[in-house]
Motif scaffolding. Structure first.
Motif, PDB file in Angstrom:
ATOM      1  N   LYS A 146     -29.418  36.017  -7.455  1.00 32.83           N
ATOM      2  CA  LYS A 146     -28.161  36.794  -7.136  1.00 32.83           C
ATOM      3  C   LYS A 146     -27.095  36.607  -8.387  1.00 32.83           C
ATOM      4  CE  LYS A 146     -25.586  33.029  -4.380  1.00 32.83           C
ATOM      5  NZ  LYS A 146     -24.927  33.041  -3.150  1.00 32.83           N
ATOM      6  N   THR A 147     -27.348  35.766  -9.231  1.00 35.77           N
ATOM      7  CA  THR A 147     -26.419  35.818 -10.575  1.00 35.77           C
ATOM      8  C   THR A 147     -27.366  35.639 -11.841  1.00 35.77           C
ATOM      9  OG1 THR A 147     -25.969  33.449 -10.240  1.00 35.77           O
ATOM     10  CG2 THR A 147     -24.443  34.762  -9.397  1.00 35.77           C
ATOM     11  N   PRO A 148     -28.133  36.573 -12.057  1.00 28.48           N
ATOM     12  CA  PRO A 148     -29.122  36.530 -13.207  1.00 28.48           C
ATOM     13  C   PRO A 148     -28.591  36.064 -14.825  1.00 28.48           C
ATOM     14  CG  PRO A 148     -28.796  38.629 -12.592  1.00 28.48           C
ATOM     15  CD  PRO A 148     -27.995  38.186 -11.720  1.00 28.48           C
ATOM     16  N   PHE A 149     -29.477  35.478 -15.317  1.00 26.75           N
ATOM     17  CA  PHE A 149     -29.335  35.455 -16.747  1.00 26.75           C
ATOM     18  C   PHE A 149     -28.808  36.867 -17.471  1.00 26.75           C
ATOM     19  CE2 PHE A 149     -31.779  31.656 -16.264  1.00 26.75           C
ATOM     20  CZ  PHE A 149     -30.831  30.469 -16.328  1.00 26.75           C
ATOM     21  N   GLU A 150     -28.049  36.674 -18.614  1.00 25.07           N
ATOM     22  CA  GLU A 150     -27.741  37.906 -19.189  1.00 25.07           C
ATOM     23  C   GLU A 150     -28.965  38.520 -19.999  1.00 25.07           C
ATOM     24  OE1 GLU A 150     -24.795  37.511 -22.147  1.00 25.07           O
ATOM     25  OE2 GLU A 150     -23.333  37.245 -20.610  1.00 25.07           O
ATOM     26  N   SER A 151     -30.076  37.507 -20.557  1.00 23.80           N
ATOM     27  CA  SER A 151     -31.098  38.183 -20.963  1.00 23.80           C
ATOM     28  C   SER A 151     -32.294  37.554 -19.979  1.00 23.80           C
ATOM     29  CB  SER A 151     -31.629  37.598 -22.255  1.00 23.80           C
ATOM     30  OG  SER A 151     -31.390  36.059 -22.296  1.00 23.80           O
ATOM     31  N   GLU A 152     -33.437  38.401 -20.011  1.00 24.57           N
ATOM     32  CA  GLU A 152     -34.723  38.483 -19.135  1.00 24.57           C
ATOM     33  C   GLU A 152     -34.984  37.139 -19.473  1.00 24.57           C
ATOM     34  OE1 GLU A 152     -37.931  41.003 -16.668  1.00 24.57           O
ATOM     35  OE2 GLU A 152     -36.257  41.767 -18.094  1.00 24.57           O
ATOM     36  N   VAL A 153     -35.560  36.368 -18.133  1.00 26.28           N
ATOM     37  CA  VAL A 153     -36.316  35.130 -18.335  1.00 26.28           C
ATOM     38  C   VAL A 153     -37.632  35.359 -17.775  1.00 26.28           C
ATOM     39  CG1 VAL A 153     -36.333  32.729 -17.664  1.00 26.28           C
ATOM     40  CG2 VAL A 153     -34.286  33.618 -18.482  1.00 26.28           C
ATOM     41  N   ALA A 154     -38.539  35.039 -18.464  1.00 27.14           N
ATOM     42  CA  ALA A 154     -39.967  35.180 -17.881  1.00 27.14           C
ATOM     43  C   ALA A 154     -40.664  33.855 -17.449  1.00 27.14           C
ATOM     44  CB  ALA A 154     -40.802  35.755 -19.060  1.00 27.14           C
ATOM     45  N   GLY A 155     -41.684  33.905 -16.937  1.00 28.19           N
ATOM     46  CA  GLY A 155     -42.512  32.627 -16.649  1.00 28.19           C
ATOM     47  C   GLY A 155     -42.697  32.705 -15.065  1.00 28.19           C
ATOM     48  N   ASP A 156     -43.003  31.677 -14.710  1.00 25.79           N
ATOM     49  CA  ASP A 156     -43.562  31.290 -13.202  1.00 25.79           C
ATOM     50  C   ASP A 156     -43.513  30.058 -12.862  1.00 25.79           C
ATOM     51  OD1 ASP A 156     -45.706  29.936 -14.339  1.00 25.79           O
ATOM     52  OD2 ASP A 156     -46.957  31.890 -14.521  1.00 25.79           O
ATOM     53  N   VAL A 157     -43.885  29.727 -11.228  1.00 30.00           N
ATOM     54  CA  VAL A 157     -43.838  28.628 -10.703  1.00 30.00           C
ATOM     55  C   VAL A 157     -45.275  28.454 -10.130  1.00 30.00           C
ATOM     56  CG1 VAL A 157     -42.750  29.301  -8.591  1.00 30.00           C
ATOM     57  CG2 VAL A 157     -42.896  26.872  -9.144  1.00 30.00           C
ATOM     58  N   VAL A 158     -45.934  27.342 -10.391  1.00 29.96           N
ATOM     59  CA  VAL A 158     -47.477  27.153  -9.796  1.00 29.96           C
ATOM     60  C   VAL A 158     -47.106  25.880  -8.742  1.00 29.96           C
ATOM     61  CG1 VAL A 158     -49.665  26.457 -10.267  1.00 29.96           C
ATOM     62  CG2 VAL A 158     -48.391  28.001 -11.765  1.00 29.96           C
ATOM     63  N   TRP A 159     -47.697  26.145  -7.568  1.00 32.44           N
ATOM     64  CA  TRP A 159     -47.503  24.747  -6.692  1.00 32.44           C
ATOM     65  C   TRP A 159     -49.149  24.679  -5.939  1.00 32.44           C
ATOM     66  CZ3 TRP A 159     -44.933  20.622  -5.890  1.00 32.44           C
ATOM     67  CH2 TRP A 159     -45.302  19.871  -4.831  1.00 32.44           C
ATOM     68  N   GLY A 160     -49.561  23.374  -5.860  1.00 34.42           N
ATOM     69  CA  GLY A 160     -50.515  23.148  -5.023  1.00 34.42           C
ATOM     70  C   GLY A 160     -50.401  22.011  -3.977  1.00 34.42           C
ATOM     71  N   SER A 161     -50.523  22.686  -3.013  1.00 34.45           N
ATOM     72  CA  SER A 161     -49.990  21.819  -1.643  1.00 34.45           C
ATOM     73  C   SER A 161     -51.103  20.666  -1.346  1.00 34.45           C
ATOM     74  CB  SER A 161     -49.579  22.606  -0.404  1.00 34.45           C
ATOM     75  OG  SER A 161     -48.590  23.391  -0.440  1.00 34.45           O
ATOM     76  N   SER A 162     -52.096  20.850  -1.600  1.00 38.37           N
ATOM     77  CA  SER A 162     -53.143  19.978  -1.197  1.00 38.37           C
ATOM     78  C   SER A 162     -52.877  18.742  -2.173  1.00 38.37           C
ATOM     79  CB  SER A 162     -54.621  20.387  -1.448  1.00 38.37           C
ATOM     80  OG  SER A 162     -54.816  20.850  -2.727  1.00 38.37           O
ATOM     81  N   ARG A 163     -52.415  19.114  -3.380  1.00 38.43           N
ATOM     82  CA  ARG A 163     -52.417  18.056  -4.529  1.00 38.43           C
ATOM     83  C   ARG A 163     -50.790  17.630  -4.663  1.00 38.43           C
ATOM     84  NH1 ARG A 163     -55.916  19.641  -9.642  1.00 38.43           N
ATOM     85  NH2 ARG A 163     -57.694  20.463  -8.658  1.00 38.43           N
ATOM     86  N   GLN A 164     -50.076  18.460  -3.986  1.00 40.56           N
ATOM     87  CA  GLN A 164     -48.593  18.084  -4.098  1.00 40.56           C
ATOM     88  C   GLN A 164     -48.284  18.072  -5.543  1.00 40.56           C
ATOM     89  OE1 GLN A 164     -46.191  17.749  -1.291  1.00 40.56           O
ATOM     90  NE2 GLN A 164     -47.763  18.916  -0.710  1.00 40.56           N
ATOM     91  N   GLN A 165     -48.462  19.109  -6.283  1.00 42.13           N
ATOM     92  CA  GLN A 165     -48.427  19.212  -7.775  1.00 42.13           C
ATOM     93  C   GLN A 165     -47.993  20.560  -8.071  1.00 42.13           C
ATOM     94  OE1 GLN A 165     -52.046  18.199  -9.607  1.00 42.13           O
ATOM     95  NE2 GLN A 165     -51.010  18.129 -11.699  1.00 42.13           N
TER      96      GLN A 165
END
Lengths: 274, 206
Positions: A169-188
């Motif tokens: 809701k309050t984005p950065f001025e410049s665009e930020v790329a990337g992602d989040v990865v989550w594995g529940s079985s590994r809790q990692q």
């Protein structure tokens, strides 16, 4: 190799003797005449060979390690880990107090004391290690490892989720790329950012929040972290509580050390199914 | 004593290769990886230590040292150079060699048991085709060595026996044992390396 053939054979046999642990004092002296950097690779390859031979014999039956010994080693381990990765630390779980929270997931004074002690220990270790390899190398190495384990998680975890960062809701001025990865079985899990603005850790820090409706309707604090590079940065998530089925990950900007309750005034990034 | 198969012995031979890496997690300080590491490799390390050290209490101390070394050197693990289990085994061997060198302690080698084991091993060489690619390659390369040289290497590497002990057990002159062990190790290394090259070229059958 740069050594003459006969000289090389002598060297290789001496190295084999070193790996087998049977060098005499005079042979040790003879080996030391060679420049050690010239045969570092040979030493490693012979060590790996010896391990392979060992495994080829020793795999049919193994003895379980005594439980008490295992417990002792596990108990002592934190004293010897290279350090807590300051980029992957998580505080004891905190949730907004204005929303009902199960007592079992509130942070306790004991946990807080442990956290302070742990920080002190980590700080000491960091200092010692930094004297040895240089702090820059250490961070670089850790980041490499995080990148490696992230890729490995993506490849191997069948239940992984991988969501791209989107504007909050309050984005950065410049665009930020990337992602989040989550594995529940590994809790990692790992957060990856590209072009994320650097923060000044003395003034403010980024804080991760994990929304997991299966656990609670309140977001779980995923810890604070810093960004010191605008290139690609990978940060490990170290959730202290099991995350069953995350629905969203949100990044807020908070005062140094993070907050218990986020006002969400500054929420630049969010990652979710939608 | 609980005997059990190594985690992969009764599974597909590449099962370790596809298992998630633990050491990189140790290297970045993930405390939860410690338990995973102990569950995964505790039996391996303990078994190596027990083979090499006669006294259980010495073996316990050695295991602690080995895991401390592992925590500290986890960041040196490079998957492209070998499996994680091979790295753990390498660290274990390194620590045990240092320990034996410092204490001049003898290994746990028992002559009667040893001869029986050697016979069994020779009769059931197919049983050694397990675990990881490195072990498979080592087995194939070992089979190309003369039988006596194989025995020398097994006693030296698998049991941590000194060359003097091997000389006595196998009735081979000490100098021959020494040369045989060293040259044998180098030959296996070179053989495994050649097989790797062949595999890359597509001419290698595993």
């Amino acid at each position: 190799m740069s050594y003459k053939e006969d000289e090389n054979q002598t060297l290789q046999e001496l190295l084999a003797g070193k790996i087998l642990g049977d060098l005499s004092v005079s042979e040790e002296a003879e080996l030391n005449k060679f420049a050690s950097e010239a045969f570092e690779e040979d030493v490693m390859s012979l060590e790996r060979t010896a391990s392979a031979i060992d495994m080829s014999y020793g795999s049919s039956s193994l003895q379980s390690m005594p439980e008490k010994l295992k417990e002792r080693i596990a108990r002592d381990a934190p004293d010897f880990l290279n350090s807590n990765d300051v980029r992957s630390v998580s505080l004891p779980v905190k949730v907004a107090p204005d929303i009902h929270v199960a007592d079992t997931i509130r942070s306790s004074p004991i946990a807080a004391r442990e956290w302070v002690a742990w920080l002190a220990l980590a700080g000491s270790l960091m200092f010692i290690v930094s004297q040895w390899v240089g702090i820059g190398e250490l961070y670089k190495d850790k980041e490499q490892r995080s990148k490696l384990t992230r890729v490995e998680l993506i490849k191997q975890a069948s239940d992984k989720i991988q969501w791209s960062w989107a504007k909050g809701k309050t984005p950065f001025e410049s665009e930020v790329a990337g992602d989040v990865v989550w594995g529940s079985s590994r809790q990692q899990g790992y957060m990856r950012f590209v072009n994320m603005p650097k923060n000044d850790p003395t003034k403010e820090q980024y804080q991760l929040w994990i929304v997991d409706p299966d656990r609670d309707s309140n977001p779980v604090d995923g810890g604070v972290f810093d960004i010191s590079s605008t290139g690609e940065v990978v940060i490990a998530i170290d959730a202290r509580l099991p995350i069953a089925r995350p629905a969203a990950f949100a990044i807020t900007i908070e005062k140094t050390g993070g907050v218990v309750v986020s006002t969400q005034d500054r929420l630049p990034l969010i990652a979710s199914t939608n | 004593m609980t005997g059990h198969s190594l985690q992969t012995a009764d599974r597909a031979d590449d099962s370790i290769a596809v298992r998630s890496f633990i050491l990189p997690r140790i290297a970045i300080g993930e405390i939860s990886a410690v338990e995973d590491c102990l569950n995964q490799y505790g039996a391996l390390v303990w078994s190596i230590a027990r083979r090499w050290l006669r006294n259980p209490s010495d073996a316990e101390d050695a295991c602690q040292e080995i895991f401390i070394d592992l925590w500290r050197s986890a960041n040196r693990f490079a998957p492209e150079l070998g499996s994680e289990i091979a790295f753990v085994s390498m660290i274990a061997r390194r620590r045990l060699i240092d320990r034996l060198r410092q204490s001049k302690a003898s290994s746990a080698l028992n002559p009667e048991v040893e001869f029986a084991e050697l016979e069994d091993e020779h009769a059931a060489v197919g049983d050694r085709l397990e675990i990881v690619d490195e072990a498979k390659k080592a087995t194939m390369c070992m089979e190309r060595l003369p039988e006596d040289q194989q025995k020398v290497l097994k006693l030296s590497i698998h049991h941590g026996a000194s060359h003097a002990t091997i000389s006595k057990r196998l009735s081979i002159p000490l100098g021959t044992v020494k040369t045989s062990a060293r040259r044998g190790l180098v030959r296996i290394r070179d053989c495994m390396s050649r097989n790797n090259e062949l595999k890359v070229k597509g001419n290698y059958k595993s």
